[in-house]
Design a protein around this motif. Structure first.
Motif, PDB file in Angstrom:
ATOM      1  N   PRO A  46       5.365   0.749   9.701  1.00 20.88           N
ATOM      2  CA  PRO A  46       5.212  -0.695   9.609  1.00 20.88           C
ATOM      3  C   PRO A  46       4.033  -1.013   8.690  1.00 20.88           C
ATOM      4  O   PRO A  46       3.010  -0.316   8.716  1.00 20.88           O
ATOM      5  N   SER A  47       4.193  -2.032   7.879  1.00 20.94           N
ATOM      6  CA  SER A  47       3.100  -2.428   6.983  1.00 20.94           C
ATOM      7  C   SER A  47       3.197  -3.916   6.715  1.00 20.94           C
ATOM      8  O   SER A  47       4.224  -4.550   6.975  1.00 20.94           O
ATOM      9  N   ILE A  48       2.121  -4.445   6.194  1.00 20.40           N
ATOM     10  CA  ILE A  48       2.068  -5.839   5.765  1.00 20.40           C
ATOM     11  C   ILE A  48       1.274  -5.848   4.465  1.00 20.40           C
ATOM     12  O   ILE A  48       0.297  -5.106   4.321  1.00 20.40           O
ATOM     13  N   GLY A  49       1.724  -6.643   3.521  1.00 26.28           N
ATOM     14  CA  GLY A  49       1.075  -6.662   2.218  1.00 26.28           C
ATOM     15  C   GLY A  49       0.205  -7.883   2.010  1.00 26.28           C
ATOM     16  O   GLY A  49       0.385  -8.915   2.659  1.00 26.28           O
ATOM     17  N   PHE A  50      -0.756  -7.741   1.106  1.00 32.66           N
ATOM     18  CA  PHE A  50      -1.597  -8.847   0.667  1.00 32.66           C
ATOM     19  C   PHE A  50      -1.230  -9.130  -0.777  1.00 32.66           C
ATOM     20  O   PHE A  50      -1.130  -8.201  -1.580  1.00 32.66           O
ATOM     21  N   GLU A  51      -1.069 -10.389  -1.090  1.00 30.96           N
ATOM     22  CA  GLU A  51      -0.670 -10.782  -2.439  1.00 30.96           C
ATOM     23  C   GLU A  51      -1.535 -11.950  -2.899  1.00 30.96           C
ATOM     24  O   GLU A  51      -1.881 -12.819  -2.108  1.00 30.96           O
ATOM     25  N   GLN A  52      -1.882 -11.946  -4.171  1.00 34.20           N
ATOM     26  CA  GLN A  52      -2.564 -13.101  -4.768  1.00 34.20           C
ATOM     27  C   GLN A  52      -1.812 -13.484  -6.030  1.00 34.20           C
ATOM     28  O   GLN A  52      -1.596 -12.644  -6.909  1.00 34.20           O
ATOM     29  N   ASP A  53      -1.423 -14.749  -6.089  1.00 39.22           N
ATOM     30  CA  ASP A  53      -0.686 -15.289  -7.238  1.00 39.22           C
ATOM     31  C   ASP A  53       0.514 -14.419  -7.606  1.00 39.22           C
ATOM     32  O   ASP A  53       0.763 -14.148  -8.779  1.00 39.22           O
ATOM     33  N   GLY A  54       1.228 -13.955  -6.585  1.00 45.92           N
ATOM     34  CA  GLY A  54       2.438 -13.168  -6.802  1.00 45.92           C
ATOM     35  C   GLY A  54       2.216 -11.702  -7.100  1.00 45.92           C
ATOM     36  O   GLY A  54       3.173 -10.951  -7.257  1.00 45.92           O
ATOM     37  N   GLN A  55       0.962 -11.254  -7.151  1.00 42.83           N
ATOM     38  CA  GLN A  55       0.649  -9.854  -7.446  1.00 42.83           C
ATOM     39  C   GLN A  55       0.129  -9.152  -6.190  1.00 42.83           C
ATOM     40  O   GLN A  55      -0.772  -9.651  -5.526  1.00 42.83           O
ATOM     41  N   PRO A  56       0.681  -7.976  -5.841  1.00 35.85           N
ATOM     42  CA  PRO A  56       0.177  -7.235  -4.685  1.00 35.85           C
ATOM     43  C   PRO A  56      -1.261  -6.771  -4.931  1.00 35.85           C
ATOM     44  O   PRO A  56      -1.595  -6.304  -6.017  1.00 35.85           O
ATOM     45  N   ILE A  57      -2.110  -6.950  -3.903  1.00 30.84           N
ATOM     46  CA  ILE A  57      -3.524  -6.564  -4.026  1.00 30.84           C
ATOM     47  C   ILE A  57      -3.963  -5.591  -2.936  1.00 30.84           C
ATOM     48  O   ILE A  57      -5.082  -5.090  -2.967  1.00 30.84           O
ATOM     49  N   GLY A  58      -3.096  -5.327  -1.947  1.00 30.80           N
ATOM     50  CA  GLY A  58      -3.472  -4.429  -0.868  1.00 30.80           C
ATOM     51  C   GLY A  58      -2.608  -4.662   0.345  1.00 30.80           C
ATOM     52  O   GLY A  58      -1.521  -5.238   0.246  1.00 30.80           O
ATOM     53  N   GLY A  59      -3.106  -4.211   1.495  1.00 34.71           N
ATOM     54  CA  GLY A  59      -2.358  -4.413   2.728  1.00 34.71           C
ATOM     55  C   GLY A  59      -2.821  -3.490   3.830  1.00 34.71           C
ATOM     56  O   GLY A  59      -3.878  -2.868   3.747  1.00 34.71           O
ATOM     57  N   ILE A  60      -1.990  -3.432   4.860  1.00 33.62           N
ATOM     58  CA  ILE A  60      -2.267  -2.609   6.039  1.00 33.62           C
ATOM     59  C   ILE A  60      -1.030  -1.772   6.345  1.00 33.62           C
ATOM     60  O   ILE A  60       0.085  -2.281   6.326  1.00 33.62           O
ATOM     61  N   ILE A  61      -1.252  -0.502   6.653  1.00 30.79           N
ATOM     62  CA  ILE A  61      -0.207   0.404   7.136  1.00 30.79           C
ATOM     63  C   ILE A  61      -0.599   0.788   8.561  1.00 30.79           C
ATOM     64  O   ILE A  61      -1.773   1.066   8.828  1.00 30.79           O
ATOM     65  N   PHE A  62       0.375   0.842   9.451  1.00 31.33           N
ATOM     66  CA  PHE A  62       0.120   1.287  10.823  1.00 31.33           C
ATOM     67  C   PHE A  62       0.989   2.501  11.104  1.00 31.33           C
ATOM     68  O   PHE A  62       2.215   2.432  11.002  1.00 31.33           O
ATOM     69  N   ASP A  63       0.360   3.630  11.471  1.00 30.86           N
ATOM     70  CA  ASP A  63       1.110   4.871  11.664  1.00 30.86           C
ATOM     71  C   ASP A  63       1.486   5.131  13.123  1.00 30.86           C
ATOM     72  O   ASP A  63       1.919   6.215  13.474  1.00 30.86           O
ATOM     73  N   GLY A  64       1.311   4.137  13.969  1.00 31.37           N
ATOM     74  CA  GLY A  64       1.617   4.298  15.389  1.00 31.37           C
ATOM     75  C   GLY A  64       0.375   4.467  16.229  1.00 31.37           C
ATOM     76  O   GLY A  64       0.380   4.198  17.423  1.00 31.37           O
ATOM     77  N   GLU A  65      -0.722   4.902  15.622  1.00 31.14           N
ATOM     78  CA  GLU A  65      -2.001   5.080  16.307  1.00 31.14           C
ATOM     79  C   GLU A  65      -3.149   4.399  15.567  1.00 31.14           C
ATOM     80  O   GLU A  65      -4.000   3.778  16.173  1.00 31.14           O
ATOM     81  N   GLU A  66      -3.174   4.561  14.270  1.00 32.63           N
ATOM     82  CA  GLU A  66      -4.292   4.049  13.474  1.00 32.63           C
ATOM     83  C   GLU A  66      -3.785   3.125  12.384  1.00 32.63           C
ATOM     84  O   GLU A  66      -2.663   3.256  11.897  1.00 32.63           O
ATOM     85  N   ALA A  67      -4.664   2.204  12.012  1.00 30.82           N
ATOM     86  CA  ALA A  67      -4.370   1.301  10.904  1.00 30.82           C
ATOM     87  C   ALA A  67      -5.127   1.778   9.675  1.00 30.82           C
ATOM     88  O   ALA A  67      -6.244   2.284   9.770  1.00 30.82           O
TER      89      ALA A  67
END
Length: 164
Positions: A46-67
């Motif tokens: 599972p992940s969620i992305g961060f975007e600014q002005d339509g461009q990906p800039i980062g995000g979060i990945i969750f591996d079941g235990e750690e983010a």
């Protein structure tokens, strides 16, 4: 305009990690983990992305235990408006999240301490933080007061832990 996306761009998260290691003059990460290895390993997480002005800039990945949180250096300090909704998403997966931060990652250590999250363990190379809803000491509680989504089944959250 800043916004969250349904999935993180794993190539961008990899580039954010590579940039941090390059800044620290360490190449152990890129020697051990290529972009293809990174993206295929985390593809089902599972992940969620961060975007600014339509461009990906980062995000979060969750591996079941750690983010794992990663943001391109050009956007450090600029994605703060996404923190509350991103944490809301993260806590919908699991109510207690561990985050390992490398001892030489001063920027992230300061971020974690500034938000008042508890240091629970020190490893030789990392400091482990425990994030819980309403667990920070900031004036604004985390997560936002929006209703929580039901947690996905455990298999869905931990599917990315399978050996690749």
């Amino acid at each position: 305009m800043l916004k969250l996306t349904e999935k993180a761009d794993l190539a961008v998260l990899y580039e954010a990690d590579v940039a941090r290691y390059r800044a620290a003059s360490e190449d152990r990460f890129t020697r051990a983990v290529t972009k293809d290895v990174f993206t295929s390993f985390y593809a089902t997480c599972p992940s969620i992305g961060f975007e600014q002005d339509g461009q990906p800039i980062g995000g979060i990945i969750f591996d079941g235990e750690e983010a794992h949180i990663a943001v391109l250096p050009s956007h450090h300090g600029r994605w703060a408006l996404l923190l509350k909704p991103a944490l809301q998403w993260l806590f919908s997966l699991k109510e207690e999240i561990l985050v390992e931060v490398e001892r030489d990652n001063d920027r992230c250590l300061a971020f974690m301490d500034r938000h008042g999250w508890e240091r629970v363990r020190e490893l030789p190379d990392d400091i482990v933080y425990r994030l819980v809803p309403q667990g920070g000491t900031r004036k604004t509680a985390y997560p936002a007061e929006l209703p929580r989504r039901p947690r996905p089944p455990a298999m869905e959250v931990s599917s990315c832990l399978q050996t690749h």
